[in-house]
Design a protein around this motif. Structure first.
Motif, PDB file in Angstrom:
ATOM      1  N   VAL A 215     -14.915 -25.565   4.304  1.00  0.00           N
ATOM      2  CA  VAL A 215     -14.378 -24.263   3.913  1.00  0.00           C
ATOM      3  C   VAL A 215     -15.272 -23.206   4.537  1.00  0.00           C
ATOM      4  N   ASN A 216     -14.653 -22.232   5.205  1.00  0.00           N
ATOM      5  CA  ASN A 216     -15.403 -21.186   5.877  1.00  0.00           C
ATOM      6  C   ASN A 216     -15.694 -19.998   4.976  1.00  0.00           C
ATOM      7  N   CYS A 217     -16.713 -19.276   5.360  1.00  0.00           N
ATOM      8  CA  CYS A 217     -17.041 -17.986   4.760  1.00  0.00           C
ATOM      9  C   CYS A 217     -15.941 -16.984   5.135  1.00  0.00           C
ATOM     10  N   PRO A 218     -15.525 -16.125   4.226  1.00  0.00           N
ATOM     11  CA  PRO A 218     -14.432 -15.196   4.521  1.00  0.00           C
ATOM     12  C   PRO A 218     -14.848 -13.963   5.336  1.00  0.00           C
ATOM     13  N   GLN A 219     -16.087 -13.866   5.730  1.00  0.00           N
ATOM     14  CA  GLN A 219     -16.603 -12.653   6.368  1.00  0.00           C
ATOM     15  C   GLN A 219     -15.740 -12.146   7.525  1.00  0.00           C
ATOM     16  N   HIS A 220     -15.282 -13.023   8.396  1.00  0.00           N
ATOM     17  CA  HIS A 220     -14.545 -12.587   9.575  1.00  0.00           C
ATOM     18  C   HIS A 220     -13.042 -12.860   9.488  1.00  0.00           C
ATOM     19  N   ILE A 221     -12.531 -13.049   8.279  1.00  0.00           N
ATOM     20  CA  ILE A 221     -11.097 -13.262   8.087  1.00  0.00           C
ATOM     21  C   ILE A 221     -10.499 -11.949   7.583  1.00  0.00           C
ATOM     22  N   PRO A 222      -9.657 -11.309   8.397  1.00  0.00           N
ATOM     23  CA  PRO A 222      -9.055 -10.048   7.939  1.00  0.00           C
ATOM     24  C   PRO A 222      -8.066 -10.322   6.816  1.00  0.00           C
ATOM     25  N   GLN A 223      -8.052  -9.440   5.831  1.00  0.00           N
ATOM     26  CA  GLN A 223      -7.121  -9.616   4.722  1.00  0.00           C
ATOM     27  C   GLN A 223      -5.754  -9.076   5.142  1.00  0.00           C
ATOM     28  N   ARG A 224      -4.738  -9.920   5.027  1.00  0.00           N
ATOM     29  CA  ARG A 224      -3.374  -9.553   5.393  1.00  0.00           C
ATOM     30  C   ARG A 224      -2.433 -10.004   4.288  1.00  0.00           C
ATOM     31  N   PHE A 225      -1.326  -9.283   4.171  1.00  0.00           N
ATOM     32  CA  PHE A 225      -0.338  -9.608   3.150  1.00  0.00           C
ATOM     33  C   PHE A 225       1.042  -9.665   3.774  1.00  0.00           C
ATOM     34  N   GLU A 226       1.930 -10.425   3.179  1.00  0.00           N
ATOM     35  CA  GLU A 226       3.328 -10.475   3.615  1.00  0.00           C
ATOM     36  C   GLU A 226       3.978  -9.131   3.276  1.00  0.00           C
ATOM     37  N   ALA A 227       4.827  -8.649   4.170  1.00  0.00           N
ATOM     38  CA  ALA A 227       5.491  -7.355   3.982  1.00  0.00           C
ATOM     39  C   ALA A 227       6.284  -7.323   2.676  1.00  0.00           C
ATOM     40  N   ALA A 228       6.958  -8.408   2.344  1.00  0.00           N
ATOM     41  CA  ALA A 228       7.753  -8.444   1.105  1.00  0.00           C
ATOM     42  C   ALA A 228       6.864  -8.313  -0.130  1.00  0.00           C
ATOM     43  N   ASP A 229       5.673  -8.913  -0.107  1.00  0.00           N
ATOM     44  CA  ASP A 229       4.745  -8.802  -1.237  1.00  0.00           C
ATOM     45  C   ASP A 229       4.230  -7.377  -1.379  1.00  0.00           C
ATOM     46  N   VAL A 230       3.933  -6.743  -0.259  1.00  0.00           N
ATOM     47  CA  VAL A 230       3.452  -5.352  -0.290  1.00  0.00           C
ATOM     48  C   VAL A 230       4.555  -4.442  -0.820  1.00  0.00           C
ATOM     49  N   ARG A 231       5.787  -4.651  -0.326  1.00  0.00           N
ATOM     50  CA  ARG A 231       6.922  -3.839  -0.769  1.00  0.00           C
ATOM     51  C   ARG A 231       7.117  -3.983  -2.280  1.00  0.00           C
ATOM     52  N   ALA A 232       7.040  -5.204  -2.794  1.00  0.00           N
ATOM     53  CA  ALA A 232       7.221  -5.433  -4.233  1.00  0.00           C
ATOM     54  C   ALA A 232       6.116  -4.745  -5.034  1.00  0.00           C
TER      55      ALA A 232
ATOM     56  N   ILE B 269       4.375  -2.079  -4.142  1.00  0.00           N
ATOM     57  CA  ILE B 269       4.578  -0.629  -4.063  1.00  0.00           C
ATOM     58  C   ILE B 269       5.720  -0.200  -4.978  1.00  0.00           C
ATOM     59  N   GLU B 270       6.814  -0.962  -4.991  1.00  0.00           N
ATOM     60  CA  GLU B 270       7.936  -0.635  -5.876  1.00  0.00           C
ATOM     61  C   GLU B 270       7.522  -0.703  -7.337  1.00  0.00           C
ATOM     62  N   SER B 271       6.728  -1.691  -7.704  1.00  0.00           N
ATOM     63  CA  SER B 271       6.239  -1.809  -9.078  1.00  0.00           C
ATOM     64  C   SER B 271       5.354  -0.614  -9.432  1.00  0.00           C
ATOM     65  N   ARG B 272       4.463  -0.262  -8.512  1.00  0.00           N
ATOM     66  CA  ARG B 272       3.596   0.902  -8.738  1.00  0.00           C
ATOM     67  C   ARG B 272       4.426   2.169  -8.890  1.00  0.00           C
ATOM     68  N   ASP B 273       5.438   2.353  -8.030  1.00  0.00           N
ATOM     69  CA  ASP B 273       6.275   3.556  -8.087  1.00  0.00           C
ATOM     70  C   ASP B 273       7.046   3.632  -9.402  1.00  0.00           C
ATOM     71  N   ARG B 274       7.529   2.476  -9.899  1.00  0.00           N
ATOM     72  CA  ARG B 274       8.217   2.474 -11.199  1.00  0.00           C
ATOM     73  C   ARG B 274       7.260   2.895 -12.311  1.00  0.00           C
ATOM     74  N   ARG B 275       6.035   2.392 -12.258  1.00  0.00           N
ATOM     75  CA  ARG B 275       5.041   2.732 -13.292  1.00  0.00           C
ATOM     76  C   ARG B 275       4.686   4.210 -13.231  1.00  0.00           C
ATOM     77  N   ILE B 276       4.543   4.753 -12.026  1.00  0.00           N
ATOM     78  CA  ILE B 276       4.259   6.189 -11.880  1.00  0.00           C
ATOM     79  C   ILE B 276       5.397   7.007 -12.477  1.00  0.00           C
ATOM     80  N   ALA B 277       6.646   6.624 -12.204  1.00  0.00           N
ATOM     81  CA  ALA B 277       7.799   7.344 -12.753  1.00  0.00           C
ATOM     82  C   ALA B 277       7.796   7.292 -14.282  1.00  0.00           C
TER      83      ALA B 277
END
Length: 127
Positions: free
Chosen positions: A81-98, A100-108
């Motif tokens: 198992v490698n150290c995470p130091q040089h692994i950029p954090q990335r997310f699936e677009a659908a997960d990010v969209r979900a 953001i939508e959850s956050r926007d509902r909570r803000i409303a």
């Protein structure tokens, strides 16, 4: 297959590698989870198996429509198992969209509650 061998049906990328494996069966797998910044390196040997219907049937999910002609078997020799130091954090677009939508509902919801509380405060303000 067994506790030290994993496999996959051999598609086009495996076909490109097939000639290399005939010369040198040593192979490595890098399994990367960008969202959690984790990477596992696996060292071993790989070989392509053709014409083994029993292996194909054992490995393919039930009801899967495609019929692979080959199986790529990977025998694990070591892993790390490698150290995470040089692994950029990335997310699936659908997960990010979900998210953001959850956050926007909570803000409303919170903005509605603030408006309601302000309206109540104005009605009860003795000034």
């Amino acid at each position: 297959m067994d506790n030290r061998t994993c496999s996959t049906e051999a598609g086009l990328p495996a076909s490109i590698t097939q000639g290399n494996l005939a010369q040198n069966p040593k192979a490595q797998l890098f399994l990367i989870d960008y969202a959690r910044r984790r990477r596992i390196k696996i060292w071993g040997t790989a070989r392509v198996v053709e014409g083994d219907e029993a292996a194909v049937n054992r490995l393919m999910p039930e009801g899967y429509k495609a019929r692979p002609e080959q199986v790529l078997l990977f025998s694990v020799r070591a892993w790390d198992v490698n150290c995470p130091q040089h692994i950029p954090q990335r997310f699936e677009a659908a997960d990010v969209r979900a998210a953001i939508e959850s956050r926007d509902r909570r803000i409303a919801e919170l903005e509605s509650e603030i408006a309601r509380l302000r309206a109540c405060a104005l009605r009860t303000d003795p000034r």
